[in-house]
Motif scaffolding. Structure first.
Motif: not given
Length: 98
Positions: A20-24
């Motif tokens: 999971l990253a900041v953008g999804g």
């Protein structure tokens, strides 16, 4: 990722999901493990009609069967994802036939 010789995204184990990253999610849809494909958050689940929930249960059952068939075939398969299986493989390769 193994067959085309590609590297998966770098996991971050400090997050609720390592991909999971900041953008999804960093994983393309076709490369996500079963638990990710099957996950519905409470806000989406609450918006489904009874008929949609029944249809979703049927699709989930069919998908689970496909994943289970793959899981019976390859040493590195896991409904929970690549990283969860990696630690239990020992000297076996992910695509070793069972």
């Amino acid at each position: 990722y193994l067959l085309p010789g590609e590297e998966p995204p770098s996991p971050d184990f400090h997050r609720t999901c390592p991909f999971l990253a900041v953008g999804g999610c960093q994983l393309p849809l076709g490369r996500r493990p079963f638990n990710c494909v099957n996950f519905l958050c409470e806000s989406i689940d609450a918006r489904l009609t009874a008929a949609e929930k029944v249809a979703l249960q049927g699709l989930e059952s069919e998908l689970r069967g496909l994943y289970a068939a793959f899981d019976r075939r390859y040493a590195g398969s896991s409904l929970r994802g690549l990283l969860n299986r990696a630690g239990r493989l020992g000297t076996r390769a992910f695509l070793d036939r069972l």
